[in-house]
Write a protein that holds these residues in place. Structure first.
Motif, PDB file in Angstrom:
ATOM      1  N   PRO A  44      -0.502 -12.965   5.110  1.00  0.00           N
ATOM      2  CA  PRO A  44       0.842 -12.879   5.637  1.00  0.00           C
ATOM      3  C   PRO A  44       1.258 -12.214   4.905  1.00  0.00           C
ATOM      4  CG  PRO A  44       1.071 -14.927   5.493  1.00  0.00           C
ATOM      5  CD  PRO A  44      -0.470 -14.309   5.085  1.00  0.00           C
ATOM      6  N   GLY A  45       2.249 -10.906   4.868  1.00  0.00           N
ATOM      7  CA  GLY A  45       2.404  -9.898   3.601  1.00  0.00           C
ATOM      8  C   GLY A  45       4.128 -10.406   3.801  1.00  0.00           C
ATOM      9  N   ASN A  46       4.801  -9.172   4.034  1.00  0.00           N
ATOM     10  CA  ASN A  46       6.036  -7.749   3.714  1.00  0.00           C
ATOM     11  C   ASN A  46       5.968  -7.578   5.225  1.00  0.00           C
ATOM     12  OD1 ASN A  46       8.867  -7.928   3.779  1.00  0.00           O
ATOM     13  ND2 ASN A  46       8.519  -5.782   2.251  1.00  0.00           N
ATOM     14  N   LYS A  47       6.229  -7.719   6.478  1.00  0.00           N
ATOM     15  CA  LYS A  47       6.271  -7.757   8.124  1.00  0.00           C
ATOM     16  C   LYS A  47       5.026  -6.942   8.492  1.00  0.00           C
ATOM     17  CE  LYS A  47      11.382  -6.104   7.109  1.00  0.00           C
ATOM     18  NZ  LYS A  47      11.450  -4.690   7.397  1.00  0.00           N
ATOM     19  N   GLN A  48       4.324  -8.112   7.365  1.00  0.00           N
ATOM     20  CA  GLN A  48       2.913  -7.431   7.906  1.00  0.00           C
ATOM     21  C   GLN A  48       2.217  -8.388   8.002  1.00  0.00           C
ATOM     22  OE1 GLN A  48       0.853  -4.299   6.098  1.00  0.00           O
ATOM     23  NE2 GLN A  48       0.966  -5.284   4.091  1.00  0.00           N
ATOM     24  N   ALA A  49       0.268  -8.763   8.315  1.00  0.00           N
ATOM     25  CA  ALA A  49      -0.565  -9.711   8.243  1.00  0.00           C
ATOM     26  C   ALA A  49      -1.759  -8.839   8.581  1.00  0.00           C
ATOM     27  CB  ALA A  49      -0.783 -10.810   9.656  1.00  0.00           C
ATOM     28  N   THR A  77      -0.174  -4.614  18.872  1.00  0.00           N
ATOM     29  CA  THR A  77      -2.051  -4.488  18.646  1.00  0.00           C
ATOM     30  C   THR A  77      -2.308  -3.554  17.690  1.00  0.00           C
ATOM     31  OG1 THR A  77      -1.980  -2.321  20.675  1.00  0.00           O
ATOM     32  CG2 THR A  77      -2.428  -4.387  20.691  1.00  0.00           C
ATOM     33  N   ARG A  78      -3.589  -3.461  16.705  1.00  0.00           N
ATOM     34  CA  ARG A  78      -3.968  -2.650  15.961  1.00  0.00           C
ATOM     35  C   ARG A  78      -5.177  -2.961  16.418  1.00  0.00           C
ATOM     36  NH1 ARG A  78       0.906  -1.796  16.188  1.00  0.00           N
ATOM     37  NH2 ARG A  78       2.207  -1.746  14.115  1.00  0.00           N
ATOM     38  N   THR A  79      -6.131  -1.178  15.979  1.00  0.00           N
ATOM     39  CA  THR A  79      -7.665  -1.267  16.365  1.00  0.00           C
ATOM     40  C   THR A  79      -7.708  -0.194  14.986  1.00  0.00           C
ATOM     41  OG1 THR A  79      -6.832  -0.295  18.352  1.00  0.00           O
ATOM     42  CG2 THR A  79      -9.494   0.313  17.655  1.00  0.00           C
ATOM     43  N   GLY A  80      -8.879  -0.866  14.939  1.00  0.00           N
ATOM     44  CA  GLY A  80      -9.760  -0.601  13.517  1.00  0.00           C
ATOM     45  C   GLY A  80     -11.777  -0.312  13.635  1.00  0.00           C
ATOM     46  N   THR A  81     -12.008   0.589  13.033  1.00  0.00           N
ATOM     47  CA  THR A  81     -13.900  -0.413  13.067  1.00  0.00           C
ATOM     48  C   THR A  81     -14.166  -1.109  12.682  1.00  0.00           C
ATOM     49  OG1 THR A  81     -14.019   1.252  11.079  1.00  0.00           O
ATOM     50  CG2 THR A  81     -13.680   2.705  13.222  1.00  0.00           C
ATOM     51  N   SER A  82     -13.287  -1.844  11.737  1.00  0.00           N
ATOM     52  CA  SER A  82     -13.865  -3.020  10.469  1.00  0.00           C
ATOM     53  C   SER A  82     -12.789  -4.111   9.407  1.00  0.00           C
ATOM     54  CB  SER A  82     -15.339  -2.887   9.279  1.00  0.00           C
ATOM     55  OG  SER A  82     -14.048  -1.752   8.747  1.00  0.00           O
ATOM     56  N   SER A  83     -13.544  -5.007   9.460  1.00  0.00           N
ATOM     57  CA  SER A  83     -12.609  -5.936   9.368  1.00  0.00           C
ATOM     58  C   SER A  83     -12.423  -5.447   7.383  1.00  0.00           C
ATOM     59  CB  SER A  83     -13.114  -6.984   9.457  1.00  0.00           C
ATOM     60  OG  SER A  83     -12.859  -8.287   8.431  1.00  0.00           O
ATOM     61  N   PRO A  84     -11.079  -5.838   7.238  1.00  0.00           N
ATOM     62  CA  PRO A  84      -9.914  -6.347   7.886  1.00  0.00           C
ATOM     63  C   PRO A  84      -9.473  -5.046   8.271  1.00  0.00           C
ATOM     64  CG  PRO A  84      -9.173  -5.979   5.424  1.00  0.00           C
ATOM     65  CD  PRO A  84     -10.922  -5.047   5.297  1.00  0.00           C
ATOM     66  N   ILE A  85      -8.461  -5.922   9.355  1.00  0.00           N
ATOM     67  CA  ILE A  85      -7.447  -5.093   9.841  1.00  0.00           C
ATOM     68  C   ILE A  85      -5.745  -5.120   9.671  1.00  0.00           C
ATOM     69  CG2 ILE A  85      -6.600  -3.645  12.304  1.00  0.00           C
ATOM     70  CD1 ILE A  85      -9.514  -4.147  12.944  1.00  0.00           C
ATOM     71  N   ALA A  86      -5.097  -4.650   9.232  1.00  0.00           N
ATOM     72  CA  ALA A  86      -4.008  -4.390   8.729  1.00  0.00           C
ATOM     73  C   ALA A  86      -2.794  -4.782  10.840  1.00  0.00           C
ATOM     74  CB  ALA A  86      -2.742  -4.568   7.789  1.00  0.00           C
ATOM     75  N   VAL A  87      -1.991  -5.537  10.380  1.00  0.00           N
ATOM     76  CA  VAL A  87      -1.063  -5.216  12.026  1.00  0.00           C
ATOM     77  C   VAL A  87       0.162  -5.245  10.984  1.00  0.00           C
ATOM     78  CG1 VAL A  87      -0.135  -6.510  14.287  1.00  0.00           C
ATOM     79  CG2 VAL A  87      -2.598  -6.836  13.216  1.00  0.00           C
ATOM     80  N   THR A  88       0.635  -4.199  11.312  1.00  0.00           N
ATOM     81  CA  THR A  88       2.347  -3.704  10.706  1.00  0.00           C
ATOM     82  C   THR A  88       3.684  -3.418  11.914  1.00  0.00           C
ATOM     83  OG1 THR A  88       1.630  -1.783  10.977  1.00  0.00           O
ATOM     84  CG2 THR A  88       1.312  -2.351   9.052  1.00  0.00           C
ATOM     85  N   GLY A  89       4.139  -3.818  11.842  1.00  0.00           N
ATOM     86  CA  GLY A  89       5.413  -3.773  12.682  1.00  0.00           C
ATOM     87  C   GLY A  89       5.503  -5.251  13.000  1.00  0.00           C
ATOM     88  N   PRO A 122       9.227 -11.487   3.490  1.00  0.00           N
ATOM     89  CA  PRO A 122       9.947 -10.343   2.388  1.00  0.00           C
ATOM     90  C   PRO A 122       8.971 -10.772   1.066  1.00  0.00           C
ATOM     91  CG  PRO A 122      11.674 -11.071   3.312  1.00  0.00           C
ATOM     92  CD  PRO A 122      10.318 -12.685   3.516  1.00  0.00           C
ATOM     93  N   ASP A 123       8.864  -9.774   0.195  1.00  0.00           N
ATOM     94  CA  ASP A 123       8.312  -9.534  -1.130  1.00  0.00           C
ATOM     95  C   ASP A 123       9.128 -10.745  -1.936  1.00  0.00           C
ATOM     96  OD1 ASP A 123       5.768  -8.093  -0.719  1.00  0.00           O
ATOM     97  OD2 ASP A 123       7.533  -5.729  -0.892  1.00  0.00           O
ATOM     98  N   PRO A 124       8.349 -10.881  -2.809  1.00  0.00           N
ATOM     99  CA  PRO A 124       9.588 -11.960  -3.883  1.00  0.00           C
ATOM    100  C   PRO A 124      10.408 -11.134  -4.752  1.00  0.00           C
ATOM    101  CG  PRO A 124       7.160 -12.033  -4.636  1.00  0.00           C
ATOM    102  CD  PRO A 124       6.822 -11.453  -3.106  1.00  0.00           C
ATOM    103  N   ALA A 125      11.528 -11.930  -4.417  1.00  0.00           N
ATOM    104  CA  ALA A 125      12.585 -10.748  -5.525  1.00  0.00           C
ATOM    105  C   ALA A 125      11.864 -11.482  -7.278  1.00  0.00           C
ATOM    106  CB  ALA A 125      13.966 -11.969  -5.097  1.00  0.00           C
TER     107      ALA A 125
END
Length: 194
Positions: A44-49, A77-89, A122-125
């Motif tokens: 996981p990240g900030n508004k994404q994984a 959904t997010r599409t790519g041609t290889s791993s990894p794929i970032a899912v934003t939003g 969210p990113d750490p403060a």
């Protein structure tokens, strides 16, 4: 007939009052949509994984051209041609699971097994403190300020690269030639969130 097996066909040709066997060998190879990928990890990240996965062993006999990751809830959904794929939003604080499909020219695989749930945050403060090396710095003269950056858990951030934005507060312009301690009315800035 079984996929992947080789078969032999014998026929007889007739001519000039004689029989001659003709032998044909052929393989049976079926093409299809690929098997499902397998998810290796989700970060996981900030508004994404970021979803890492392994390609299926069976590509259906045709090259896999794309992979699609789907986040649930929301069916993002997010599409790519290889791993990894970032899912934003994604929405911070919401728990998501993910599946992956593989697509070749024949079609799309069944979805993979769902990942373990992760929660974007969210990113750490960051906070920082500053210290001057001169006991009595003089306004208008160069002095050295040491900046110490802290993570949200209070530990020193040893990986700070100096590129984060800094908000300055609590300082005033001192007349040239004046001097004072770090916390005197004319003093060096204290640092808020980075």
């Amino acid at each position: 007939m079984t996929k992947g097996c080789t078969y032999t066909v014998i026929t007889l040709t007739v001519g000039n009052n004689s029989y001659a066997p003709v032998i044909y060998e052929f393989g049976l190879y079926l093409i299809s949509s690929p098997d499902a990928p397998t998810i290796a990890s989700v970060t996981p990240g900030n508004k994404q994984a970021t979803v890492s996965f392994n390609a299926p062993v069976n590509d259906g006999g045709r090259t896999i051209t794309s992979y699609t990751v789907t986040a649930s809830p929301g069916n993002i959904t997010r599409t790519g041609t290889s791993s990894p794929i970032a899912v934003t939003g994604l929405t911070n604080g919401i728990s998501y699971t993910f599946t992956v499909t593989a697509t070749n020219e024949i079609g799309t695989s069944h979805p993979s097994a769902a990942s373990n749930p992760v929660t974007p945050m969210p990113d750490p403060a960051y906070t920082a403190s500053a210290a001057v090396n001169d006991a009595a710095p003089i306004a208008g003269m160069d002095t050295t300020v040491t900046l110490t950056v802290y993570n949200s858990d209070g530990g020193i951030d040893a990986t700070f690269d100096g590129t984060r934005n800094v908000t300055l507060s609590g300082y005033a312009q001192a007349p040239d030639g004046s001097y004072g301690g770090f916390n005197d009315p004319y003093h060096f800035p204290s640092f808020g969130h980075l």
